[in-house]
Design an enzyme around this catalytic site. Structure first.
Site, PDB file in Angstrom:
ATOM      1  NE  ARG A  14     -44.611  -3.564 -12.019  1.00 41.40           N
ATOM      2  CZ  ARG A  14     -43.867  -3.986 -13.201  1.00 41.40           C
ATOM      3  NH1 ARG A  14     -44.056  -3.365 -14.159  1.00 41.40           N
ATOM      4  NH2 ARG A  14     -43.221  -4.640 -13.028  1.00 41.40           N
ATOM      5  CE  LYS A  58     -38.552  -4.602 -20.428  1.00 40.66           C
ATOM      6  NZ  LYS A  58     -38.185  -4.729 -19.057  1.00 40.66           N
ATOM      7  NE  ARG A  79     -45.613  -7.841 -12.727  1.00 35.62           N
ATOM      8  CZ  ARG A  79     -44.655  -7.438 -14.045  1.00 35.62           C
ATOM      9  NH1 ARG A  79     -45.260  -6.559 -14.749  1.00 35.62           N
ATOM     10  NH2 ARG A  79     -43.578  -8.346 -14.070  1.00 35.62           N
ATOM     11  NE  ARG A 118     -37.872 -10.655 -20.877  1.00 36.32           N
ATOM     12  CZ  ARG A 118     -38.206 -10.039 -19.776  1.00 36.32           C
ATOM     13  NH1 ARG A 118     -37.810 -10.225 -18.546  1.00 36.32           N
ATOM     14  NH2 ARG A 118     -39.830  -9.695 -20.124  1.00 36.32           N
ATOM     15  NE  ARG A 152     -39.473  -9.231 -12.130  1.00 30.23           N
ATOM     16  CZ  ARG A 152     -40.354  -7.948 -11.900  1.00 30.23           C
ATOM     17  NH1 ARG A 152     -40.774  -8.032 -10.690  1.00 30.23           N
ATOM     18  NH2 ARG A 152     -40.545  -7.177 -12.730  1.00 30.23           N
TER      19      ARG A 152
HETATM   20  P1  ADP Z   1     -40.253  -7.482 -16.335  1.00 29.18           P
HETATM   21  O1  ADP Z   1     -39.642  -7.023 -17.531  1.00 29.18           O
HETATM   22  O2  ADP Z   1     -40.817  -6.163 -15.363  1.00 29.18           O
HETATM   23  O3  ADP Z   1     -39.718  -8.648 -15.497  1.00 29.18           O
HETATM   24  P2  ADP Z   1     -42.211  -8.620 -18.122  1.00 29.18           P
HETATM   25  O4  ADP Z   1     -43.776  -8.402 -17.897  1.00 29.18           O
HETATM   26  O5  ADP Z   1     -41.445  -8.075 -19.235  1.00 29.18           O
HETATM   27  O6  ADP Z   1     -41.684  -7.879 -16.785  1.00 29.18           O
HETATM   28  O7  ADP Z   1     -41.943 -10.024 -17.642  1.00 29.18           O
HETATM   29  C1  ADP Z   1     -42.542 -10.778 -16.611  1.00 29.18           C
HETATM   30  C2  ADP Z   1     -42.038 -12.377 -16.371  1.00 29.18           C
HETATM   31  O8  ADP Z   1     -42.509 -12.955 -17.660  1.00 29.18           O
HETATM   32  C3  ADP Z   1     -40.734 -12.318 -16.407  1.00 29.18           C
HETATM   33  O9  ADP Z   1     -40.101 -12.290 -15.312  1.00 29.18           O
HETATM   34  C4  ADP Z   1     -40.463 -13.964 -17.097  1.00 29.18           C
HETATM   35  O10 ADP Z   1     -40.939 -14.557 -15.954  1.00 29.18           O
HETATM   36  C5  ADP Z   1     -41.650 -13.893 -18.080  1.00 29.18           C
HETATM   37  N1  ADP Z   1     -41.003 -13.625 -19.428  1.00 29.18           N
HETATM   38  C6  ADP Z   1     -41.428 -12.522 -20.194  1.00 29.18           C
HETATM   39  N2  ADP Z   1     -40.867 -12.580 -21.352  1.00 29.18           N
HETATM   40  C7  ADP Z   1     -39.758 -13.382 -21.215  1.00 29.18           C
HETATM   41  C8  ADP Z   1     -38.808 -13.852 -21.920  1.00 29.18           C
HETATM   42  N3  ADP Z   1     -38.548 -13.381 -23.284  1.00 29.18           N
HETATM   43  N4  ADP Z   1     -38.133 -15.128 -21.865  1.00 29.18           N
HETATM   44  C9  ADP Z   1     -38.458 -15.740 -20.748  1.00 29.18           C
HETATM   45  N5  ADP Z   1     -39.418 -15.304 -19.820  1.00 29.18           N
HETATM   46  C10 ADP Z   1     -40.236 -14.269 -19.912  1.00 29.18           C
END
Ligand code: ADP
Length: 198
Positions: free
Chosen positions: A131, A17, A137, A92, A148
């Protein structure tokens, strides 16, 4: 203002994404807004928000809706987002969908499309493990990756059906070279009637 393009990018962790978001955003001339990036920047800078969300992110849990919704509502009010945006990783949860709808309808705005970036589980796990080795990370350990993915399946995957019912869903296979996937998304959006300006 309602002239610009308003897109969401939805898909499991590791579907690519973030990479596609910045490419699509520049194709449409809108900012790419990633809640994950916003949270990570706050963690890195040890802001009060960062201190609040660090342990949640490290555990692979979702940040509470009230915090996430407030961050996005504020970001969407910034001048660069008034004429369109691409949201990556938001909404989400059903509560986040409801809040985004409220924010947009208050401005007489609406979404143009929701891009679902599809990828199978084995592929996304392999990407995330890679990654983890490259970027270190904190939430890219085997155990947290699996968690996740299951949080995504439980809380976010059901939203796809919701957007399909609203006739907003554009589903794209996320497998393949980065350029190929970008072209595939742009073609799918164009076929849906959403055309990039640049
Ligand atoms: P990925 O989709 O690979 O898990 P992201 O960078 O989109 O990575 O998100 C990393 C973390 O940030 C998530 O696991 C969550 O803890 C937090 N996060 C990101 N976007 C949201 C959201 N819309 N609602 C709740 N938590 C979020």
């Amino acid at each position: 203002m309602t002239s610009g393009t308003r897109l969401l990018l939805i898909g499991p962790p590791g579907a690519g994404k973030g990479t596609q978001a910045s490419r699509l955003a520049s194709a449409f001339g809108v900012p790419a807004i990633s809640t994950g990036d916003i949270f990570r920047a706050n963690v890195a800078n040890q802001t009060p928000l960062g201190q609040k969300v660090k342990a949640i992110m490290d555990a692979g849990e979702y940040v509470p809706d009230d915090i996430t919704n407030a961050i996005v509502a504020q970001r969407l009010r910034e001048p660069d987002a008034l004429a369109g945006f691409l949201l990556d990783g938001y909404p989400r949860t059903p509560e986040q969908v409801a809040e985004l709808d409220r924010v947009l309808s208050a401005e007489h705005e609406a979404l143009d499309a929701v891009v679902q970036l599809d990828a199978d589980t084995d592929e996304v796990v392999a990407r995330l493990v890679k990654r983890a080795a490259e970027q270190g990370r904190a939430d890219d350990t085997d155990e947290v990756i699996r968690h996740r993915l299951s949080v995504y399946e439980q809380q976010t995957a059901p939203l796809i059906q919701h957007f399909a019912q609203r006739d907003l869903l554009v589903k794209v296979d996320g497998l393949g070279a980065v350029d190929e996937v970008t072209q595939r998304i742009l073609a799918a959006l164009a076929a849906f009637g959403v055309v990039a300006s640049r």
